[in-house]
Design a protein around this motif. Structure first.
Motif, PDB file in Angstrom:
ATOM      1  N   UNK A  11       0.865  -1.186   0.000  1.00  0.00           N
ATOM      2  CA  UNK A  11       0.000   0.000   0.000  1.00  0.00           C
ATOM      3  C   UNK A  11       0.895   1.228   0.000  1.00  0.00           C
ATOM      4  N   UNK A  12       0.756   2.062  -1.025  1.00  0.00           N
ATOM      5  CA  UNK A  12       1.580   3.265  -1.143  1.00  0.00           C
ATOM      6  C   UNK A  12       0.690   4.502  -1.083  1.00  0.00           C
ATOM      7  N   UNK A  13       0.831   5.325  -0.046  1.00  0.00           N
ATOM      8  CA  UNK A  13       0.048   6.571   0.001  1.00  0.00           C
ATOM      9  C   UNK A  13       0.605   7.586  -0.987  1.00  0.00           C
ATOM     10  N   UNK A  14      -0.282   8.333  -1.613  1.00  0.00           N
ATOM     11  CA  UNK A  14       0.133   9.361  -2.569  1.00  0.00           C
ATOM     12  C   UNK A  14      -0.638  10.652  -2.305  1.00  0.00           C
ATOM     13  N   UNK A  15      -0.114  11.739  -2.844  1.00  0.00           N
ATOM     14  CA  UNK A  15      -0.801  13.037  -2.792  1.00  0.00           C
ATOM     15  C   UNK A  15      -0.649  13.708  -4.146  1.00  0.00           C
ATOM     16  N   UNK A  16      -1.718  14.366  -4.602  1.00  0.00           N
ATOM     17  CA  UNK A  16      -1.658  15.092  -5.867  1.00  0.00           C
ATOM     18  C   UNK A  16      -2.387  16.412  -5.724  1.00  0.00           C
ATOM     19  N   UNK A  17      -2.077  17.339  -6.606  1.00  0.00           N
ATOM     20  CA  UNK A  17      -2.636  18.691  -6.528  1.00  0.00           C
ATOM     21  C   UNK A  17      -4.156  18.664  -6.632  1.00  0.00           C
ATOM     22  N   UNK A  36      -2.483   3.606  -3.264  1.00  0.00           N
ATOM     23  CA  UNK A  36      -2.351   2.664  -4.375  1.00  0.00           C
ATOM     24  C   UNK A  36      -2.080   1.287  -3.777  1.00  0.00           C
ATOM     25  N   UNK A  37      -2.955   0.340  -4.096  1.00  0.00           N
ATOM     26  CA  UNK A  37      -2.865  -1.010  -3.545  1.00  0.00           C
ATOM     27  C   UNK A  37      -2.328  -1.943  -4.623  1.00  0.00           C
ATOM     28  N   UNK A  38      -1.339  -2.761  -4.261  1.00  0.00           N
ATOM     29  CA  UNK A  38      -0.797  -3.776  -5.154  1.00  0.00           C
ATOM     30  C   UNK A  38      -0.825  -5.116  -4.424  1.00  0.00           C
ATOM     31  N   UNK A  39      -1.451  -6.099  -5.033  1.00  0.00           N
ATOM     32  CA  UNK A  39      -1.510  -7.447  -4.474  1.00  0.00           C
ATOM     33  C   UNK A  39      -0.727  -8.371  -5.394  1.00  0.00           C
ATOM     34  N   UNK A  40       0.337  -8.975  -4.853  1.00  0.00           N
ATOM     35  CA  UNK A  40       1.245  -9.792  -5.650  1.00  0.00           C
ATOM     36  C   UNK A  40       1.082 -11.269  -5.316  1.00  0.00           C
ATOM     37  N   UNK A  41       1.123 -12.108  -6.338  1.00  0.00           N
ATOM     38  CA  UNK A  41       1.006 -13.553  -6.150  1.00  0.00           C
ATOM     39  C   UNK A  41       2.386 -14.213  -6.193  1.00  0.00           C
ATOM     40  N   UNK A  42       2.420 -15.499  -5.811  1.00  0.00           N
ATOM     41  CA  UNK A  42       3.664 -16.266  -5.869  1.00  0.00           C
ATOM     42  C   UNK A  42       4.244 -16.311  -7.270  1.00  0.00           C
ATOM     43  N   UNK A  43       3.379 -16.229  -8.269  1.00  0.00           N
ATOM     44  CA  UNK A  43       3.840 -16.296  -9.656  1.00  0.00           C
ATOM     45  C   UNK A  43       4.358 -14.958 -10.172  1.00  0.00           C
ATOM     46  N   UNK A  44       4.238 -13.902  -9.358  1.00  0.00           N
ATOM     47  CA  UNK A  44       4.728 -12.595  -9.762  1.00  0.00           C
ATOM     48  C   UNK A  44       3.692 -11.686 -10.379  1.00  0.00           C
ATOM     49  N   UNK A  45       2.464 -12.192 -10.596  1.00  0.00           N
ATOM     50  CA  UNK A  45       1.399 -11.320 -11.086  1.00  0.00           C
ATOM     51  C   UNK A  45       1.034 -10.295 -10.012  1.00  0.00           C
ATOM     52  N   UNK A  46       0.674  -9.088 -10.456  1.00  0.00           N
ATOM     53  CA  UNK A  46       0.307  -8.016  -9.526  1.00  0.00           C
ATOM     54  C   UNK A  46      -1.033  -7.426  -9.942  1.00  0.00           C
ATOM     55  N   UNK A  48      -3.863  -4.373  -9.102  1.00  0.00           N
ATOM     56  CA  UNK A  48      -3.765  -3.020  -8.555  1.00  0.00           C
ATOM     57  C   UNK A  48      -5.140  -2.418  -8.280  1.00  0.00           C
ATOM     58  N   UNK A  49      -5.125  -1.408  -7.440  1.00  0.00           N
ATOM     59  CA  UNK A  49      -6.329  -0.626  -7.160  1.00  0.00           C
ATOM     60  C   UNK A  49      -5.926   0.719  -6.574  1.00  0.00           C
ATOM     61  N   UNK A  50      -6.915   1.590  -6.437  1.00  0.00           N
ATOM     62  CA  UNK A  50      -6.735   2.924  -5.843  1.00  0.00           C
ATOM     63  C   UNK A  50      -7.881   3.151  -4.876  1.00  0.00           C
ATOM     64  N   UNK A  51      -7.577   3.729  -3.706  1.00  0.00           N
ATOM     65  CA  UNK A  51      -8.630   3.967  -2.718  1.00  0.00           C
ATOM     66  C   UNK A  51      -8.294   5.215  -1.904  1.00  0.00           C
ATOM     67  N   UNK A  52      -9.000   5.373  -0.784  1.00  0.00           N
ATOM     68  CA  UNK A  52      -8.762   6.500   0.111  1.00  0.00           C
ATOM     69  C   UNK A  52      -7.336   6.450   0.656  1.00  0.00           C
TER      70      UNK A  52
END
Length: 430
Positions: A11-17, A36-46, A48-52
């Motif tokens: 989970x990476x917090x971000x800020x934009x104008x 920004x949410x990233x969910x990674x599997x054992x196979x390396x697939x990722x 993604x999503x965006x939330x509060x």
């Protein structure tokens, strides 16, 4: 055999104008927060999503993230159960309680924490599912009922620049007078092709907002018009305004506080009432139905309704009870916009063009930059999953913004007090 079990959640917090947009609670701060949410599997697939991106949401996401370890990306029901067990609604502090009194939408309310976290993970897991199935998310939701989703021009009364002046003013300039609001609408429609117009009201005296709506109706004859004062008017004021706007409004969104107040307006008003404030879950939906459905249009938001599947259930309920359906928006970037688009494309019942704040943002976190509207609509992607990927350089830059802004919770009230120290944010104010 390749394992696709989930091994890690980032989970990476971000800020934009964000421009100085006025609303019932105050004014937008110079920086909007998202995660920004990233969910990674054992196979390396990722996936993604965006939330509060406020601090309580980041804490809830961090608390729930370990529950996904070892899950299949297809195990959405199990994810729901695990998240609900870990993330219980907490008690509000005194400052948070005050904030709830001037909140604009239930997405800020602690009672929605479980639904918000489920949604944050669900969309990323469905992005993974799409990659595994080589199918777009819309197909996982049953297929597209429409190839493109219409959105509405979303107007705000606004100042020309922030009092803090952390960066150059936005290109829309001041938006206070009727003429300025017509110019704002024209700029947005010329750029994006929107067919309908929504005005965020509840910020200025009602007579000024009525004048702006009348000017818009004259400047854009035949365009569907909506107004949303975010429950900042009394029942009496709401009825006075709707009478002054007779023949102008397509629908009337959250003019007054509470379902009882909305029912009082509906009893004396022939314009359908819409909401994203008083019907925000199925329990409130039932109460609206028991009262005879004073609210005729539900503006869903998958971010706090509990995800894409939850909004599909809501759509079925709206169809059953003869209610309209569209979508609410908050300050967001392209991942959220694309998730909204896949969802709205999958819902046979989509009664009105959706809201989006996207024209007010000038940044982006997805590869290829800003998503492109065509004639006021966004085409649903046909590539696997959500159809967008993260731009790593952009993510790093927006994360750096987050580290340097010092903002950790949205505070429209506190920001407005920089302009007007006596501003209380009390609702309804007019």
């Amino acid at each position: 055999m390749t394992s696709h079990a989930i091994r890690h959640v980032r989970v990476t917090p971000i800020a934009f104008r964000d421009p100085p947009l006025l609303n019932a609670a105050g004014i937008h701060e110079p920086w909007a927060l998202r995660s920004i949410i990233e969910i990674e599997t054992d196979s390396g697939l990722v996936g993604i999503n965006e939330s509060y991106g406020d601090l309580p949401m980041l804490e809830a996401l961090a608390k729930a993230a370990p529950a996904l370890t070892g899950l299949s990306p297809w195990a959405l029901n199990e994810m729901d159960t695990r998240v609900a067990a870990l993330v219980a609604p907490r008690q509000m502090s005194a400052s948070e309680f005050l904030g709830q009194q001037v909140s604009l939408a239930p997405g800020t309310h602690v009672s929605k924490t479980v639904a918000k976290v489920i949604s944050a993970f669900e969309v990323a897991m469905m992005d993974l599912q799409g990659q595994l199935a080589n199918a777009p998310v819309v197909d996982l939701l049953g297929g597209a009922a429409r190839p493109a989703v219409p959105f509405s021009a979303y107007l705000f009364f606004k100042y020309a620049e922030h009092i803090d002046k952390p960066y150059a003013p936005d290109p829309f300039g001041e938006g206070i007078t009727p003429g300025q609001m017509v110019a704002q609408a024209r700029r947005m429609i010329d750029q994006y092709g929107f067919k309908s117009i929504k005005l965020k009201a509840g910020a200025l005296p009602p007579e000024q907002e009525v004048a702006a709506m009348r000017a818009l109706a004259q400047a854009f004859p035949g365009a569907p018009l909506r107004i949303d004062p975010n429950a900042n008017w009394t029942v009496a004021t709401s009825l006075q305004v709707v009478e002054q706007l007779r023949g102008v409004l397509e629908y009337y969104e959250d003019p007054t506080p509470g379902l009882e107040g909305m029912a009082a307006v509906a009893a004396a008003c022939d314009v359908p009432l819409a909401t994203n404030m008083v019907v925000t879950d199925l329990k409130e939906f039932r109460r609206n139905a028991e009262m005879g459905c004073p609210v005729k249009i539900v503006l869903s938001d998958h971010h706090y309704w509990g995800g894409l599947r939850a909004t599909q259930r809501l759509a079925l309920m709206c169809e059953t009870f003869g209610l309209g359906l569209s979508m609410h928006s908050n300050s967001h970037l392209g991942i959220s916009l694309m998730a909204m688009t896949h969802l709205a494309a999958s819902v046979p019942l989509l009664s009105y063009a959706c809201d989006t704040h996207y024209p007010w943002q000038d940044d982006e976190v997805v590869q290829g930059g800003r998503l492109q509207f065509e004639d006021g609509s966004l085409r649903v992607t046909s590539t696997p999953g959500l159809g967008v990927q993260i731009d790593r350089e952009a993510l790093a830059r927006l994360y750096d913004n987050y580290l340097n802004t010092g903002i950790r919770n949205r505070d429209d009230l506190g920001q407005m007090r920089k302009y007007d120290p006596g501003f209380t944010g009390h609702q309804p104010r007019f």
